[in-house]
Design a protein around this motif. Sequence first.
Motif, PDB file in Angstrom:
ATOM      1  N   VAL A   1       0.838  -1.191   0.000  1.00  0.00           N
ATOM      2  CA  VAL A   1       0.000   0.000   0.000  1.00  0.00           C
ATOM      3  C   VAL A   1       0.870   1.237   0.000  1.00  0.00           C
ATOM      4  N   SER A   2       0.608   2.133  -0.928  1.00  0.00           N
ATOM      5  CA  SER A   2       1.332   3.394  -0.943  1.00  0.00           C
ATOM      6  C   SER A   2       0.445   4.484  -0.384  1.00  0.00           C
ATOM      7  N   VAL A   3       1.053   5.470   0.234  1.00  0.00           N
ATOM      8  CA  VAL A   3       0.318   6.557   0.849  1.00  0.00           C
ATOM      9  C   VAL A   3       0.805   7.859   0.260  1.00  0.00           C
ATOM     10  N   ALA A   4      -0.137   8.651  -0.278  1.00  0.00           N
ATOM     11  CA  ALA A   4       0.252   9.924  -0.857  1.00  0.00           C
ATOM     12  C   ALA A   4       0.948  10.776   0.191  1.00  0.00           C
ATOM     13  N   GLY A   5       2.065  11.387  -0.212  1.00  0.00           N
ATOM     14  CA  GLY A   5       2.762  12.259   0.708  1.00  0.00           C
ATOM     15  C   GLY A   5       3.790  11.547   1.567  1.00  0.00           C
ATOM     16  N   GLY A   6       3.977  10.215   1.352  1.00  0.00           N
ATOM     17  CA  GLY A   6       5.010   9.508   2.101  1.00  0.00           C
ATOM     18  C   GLY A   6       4.420   8.581   3.133  1.00  0.00           C
ATOM     19  N   SER A   7       5.254   7.697   3.687  1.00  0.00           N
ATOM     20  CA  SER A   7       4.776   6.736   4.660  1.00  0.00           C
ATOM     21  C   SER A   7       4.731   7.357   6.040  1.00  0.00           C
ATOM     22  N   MET A   8       3.881   6.787   6.891  1.00  0.00           N
ATOM     23  CA  MET A   8       3.696   7.319   8.226  1.00  0.00           C
ATOM     24  C   MET A   8       4.827   6.892   9.147  1.00  0.00           C
ATOM     25  N   ALA A   9       5.202   7.780  10.108  1.00  0.00           N
ATOM     26  CA  ALA A   9       6.098   7.383  11.174  1.00  0.00           C
ATOM     27  C   ALA A   9       5.372   6.363  12.038  1.00  0.00           C
ATOM     28  N   ALA A  10       6.126   5.505  12.723  1.00  0.00           N
ATOM     29  CA  ALA A  10       5.518   4.464  13.537  1.00  0.00           C
ATOM     30  C   ALA A  10       4.598   5.072  14.589  1.00  0.00           C
ATOM     31  N   MET A  11       3.398   4.534  14.699  1.00  0.00           N
ATOM     32  CA  MET A  11       2.389   5.059  15.613  1.00  0.00           C
ATOM     33  C   MET A  11       1.717   3.923  16.363  1.00  0.00           C
ATOM     34  N   ARG A  12       1.006   4.282  17.395  1.00  0.00           N
ATOM     35  CA  ARG A  12       0.114   3.371  18.116  1.00  0.00           C
ATOM     36  C   ARG A  12      -1.294   3.706  17.638  1.00  0.00           C
ATOM     37  N   ILE A  13      -1.971   2.725  17.040  1.00  0.00           N
ATOM     38  CA  ILE A  13      -3.265   2.964  16.389  1.00  0.00           C
ATOM     39  C   ILE A  13      -4.291   1.974  16.911  1.00  0.00           C
ATOM     40  N   ALA A  14      -5.406   2.487  17.418  1.00  0.00           N
ATOM     41  CA  ALA A  14      -6.505   1.642  17.896  1.00  0.00           C
ATOM     42  C   ALA A  14      -7.524   1.471  16.781  1.00  0.00           C
ATOM     43  N   ILE A  15      -8.064   0.253  16.658  1.00  0.00           N
ATOM     44  CA  ILE A  15      -9.000  -0.058  15.586  1.00  0.00           C
ATOM     45  C   ILE A  15     -10.171  -0.861  16.135  1.00  0.00           C
ATOM     46  N   THR A  16     -11.403  -0.424  15.825  1.00  0.00           N
ATOM     47  CA  THR A  16     -12.581  -1.255  16.074  1.00  0.00           C
ATOM     48  C   THR A  16     -12.951  -1.958  14.769  1.00  0.00           C
ATOM     49  N   GLY A  17     -13.658  -3.069  14.889  1.00  0.00           N
ATOM     50  CA  GLY A  17     -14.030  -3.805  13.684  1.00  0.00           C
ATOM     51  C   GLY A  17     -12.838  -4.463  13.018  1.00  0.00           C
ATOM     52  N   SER A  18     -11.821  -4.820  13.803  1.00  0.00           N
ATOM     53  CA  SER A  18     -10.578  -5.331  13.229  1.00  0.00           C
ATOM     54  C   SER A  18     -10.703  -6.737  12.661  1.00  0.00           C
ATOM     55  N   ALA A  19     -11.801  -7.437  12.943  1.00  0.00           N
ATOM     56  CA  ALA A  19     -11.975  -8.791  12.425  1.00  0.00           C
ATOM     57  C   ALA A  19     -12.768  -8.820  11.126  1.00  0.00           C
ATOM     58  N   GLY A  20     -13.272  -7.682  10.683  1.00  0.00           N
ATOM     59  CA  GLY A  20     -14.048  -7.629   9.459  1.00  0.00           C
ATOM     60  C   GLY A  20     -13.172  -7.584   8.222  1.00  0.00           C
ATOM     61  N   LEU A  21     -13.807  -7.520   7.058  1.00  0.00           N
ATOM     62  CA  LEU A  21     -13.093  -7.489   5.784  1.00  0.00           C
ATOM     63  C   LEU A  21     -12.094  -6.339   5.747  1.00  0.00           C
ATOM     64  N   ILE A  22     -12.551  -5.134   6.021  1.00  0.00           N
ATOM     65  CA  ILE A  22     -11.693  -3.958   5.937  1.00  0.00           C
ATOM     66  C   ILE A  22     -10.726  -3.912   7.118  1.00  0.00           C
TER      67      ILE A  22
ATOM     68  N   CYS B   1      -2.369   6.343  22.264  1.00  0.00           N
ATOM     69  CA  CYS B   1      -2.710   6.124  20.857  1.00  0.00           C
ATOM     70  C   CYS B   1      -2.586   7.438  20.078  1.00  0.00           C
ATOM     71  N   ASP B   2      -1.959   7.347  18.930  1.00  0.00           N
ATOM     72  CA  ASP B   2      -1.830   8.495  18.037  1.00  0.00           C
ATOM     73  C   ASP B   2      -3.048   8.635  17.127  1.00  0.00           C
ATOM     74  N   ALA B   3      -3.706   7.511  16.841  1.00  0.00           N
ATOM     75  CA  ALA B   3      -4.856   7.515  15.934  1.00  0.00           C
ATOM     76  C   ALA B   3      -5.844   6.450  16.380  1.00  0.00           C
ATOM     77  N   VAL B   4      -7.124   6.693  16.117  1.00  0.00           N
ATOM     78  CA  VAL B   4      -8.186   5.718  16.358  1.00  0.00           C
ATOM     79  C   VAL B   4      -8.990   5.594  15.080  1.00  0.00           C
ATOM     80  N   VAL B   5      -9.190   4.362  14.618  1.00  0.00           N
ATOM     81  CA  VAL B   5      -9.971   4.093  13.411  1.00  0.00           C
ATOM     82  C   VAL B   5     -11.169   3.249  13.814  1.00  0.00           C
ATOM     83  N   HIS B   6     -12.344   3.775  13.577  1.00  0.00           N
ATOM     84  CA  HIS B   6     -13.584   3.146  14.041  1.00  0.00           C
ATOM     85  C   HIS B   6     -14.342   2.560  12.844  1.00  0.00           C
TER      86      HIS B   6
END
Length: 328
Positions: free
Chosen positions: A6-27, A89-94
């Motif tokens: 996966v490429s990310v526009a503007g460069g890759s992210m620095a290492a972060m702590r990221i919380a995710i809900t729905g982590s067992a689903g397709l996405i 956590c630096d980011a949370v993805v719900h």
Amino acid sequence: MPLCHVSVAGGSMAAMRIAITGSAGLIGTALVGSLRAGRPDQPSDGAGTGTGTGGHEIVRLVRHAPRAADEVRWDPKRQTVDAAGLAGCDAVVHLAGAGVGDHRWTDAYKREIRDSRVLGTAALAEAIAALDTPPRVFVCGSAIGFYGDTGDRRTDESAPPGDDFLARVCVDWEEAAAPAVEAGIRTVFARTGLVVGRQGGAWGRLFPVFKLGLGGRLGSGDQYWSFISLHDHIAALRHLIDTDGLSGPVNLTAPEPVTNREVTAAMGRVLHRPTPFPVPAPALRLALGEFADNVLASQRIIPQRLLDSGYTFTHPTADEAIRAAVGG
């Protein structure tokens, strides 16, 4: 194309702590794998533990008692979150929410669709807003259902909401994130279209039917379907996390929506199968109930803010998205 590339526009992210809900689903599964892989050129099995070499640290919010070091307990129905597990956590993805097409729409299941999104979002937004050091970004799932039936009108993020059931759910869903917004957390609403993937979601149900040569247009076939490849969806989510100037609604759809008739033709071309069996609208309504109206609705949604922010699609066309899903 493997999801780990996966490429990310503007460069890759620095290492972060990221919380995710729905982590067992397709996405969620694909996103966890991509983030743990770190750099775009690193492999990932999509479900490994730990951060991986150079990857991000993932915290998975789960509804059961934690069974692994990366799990944190939450209960969206009771609106409880183990906030201590979100510290740092630096980011949370719900991404959590009951499947829209998983069951017939009884009144009880419509409540489940709404409550699983609205209550969970409110609980999570309140929890992160109350942290001593809140995350810098909250990416909250939403859907292009926000716009209702747009016919053949090209529709971007400036459009008002529709007035059907899913549109009202999306409005309430996004409004539930208010505590995060008011706390000054950069909040992005990822209004997702139809994700083209084999392993789940609405499109995942199409592949077996078309592979058997039983596929065909749905209803008139003239309704627009706003799709996005799974690869692009994961890359776009990473772009939302990493792009400081983005907040508010962002459509996650390919740049050129196509009609269901064109989708049918593309599925036939890629899978090398005939598509002779159209499904009349009355038959869909008999099989799906109220949800059929959403299948037959037309949504010509444009990802204007995503494009303006510099994101470049890997699979901009339906043929490319379908080929990617089948490993081509």
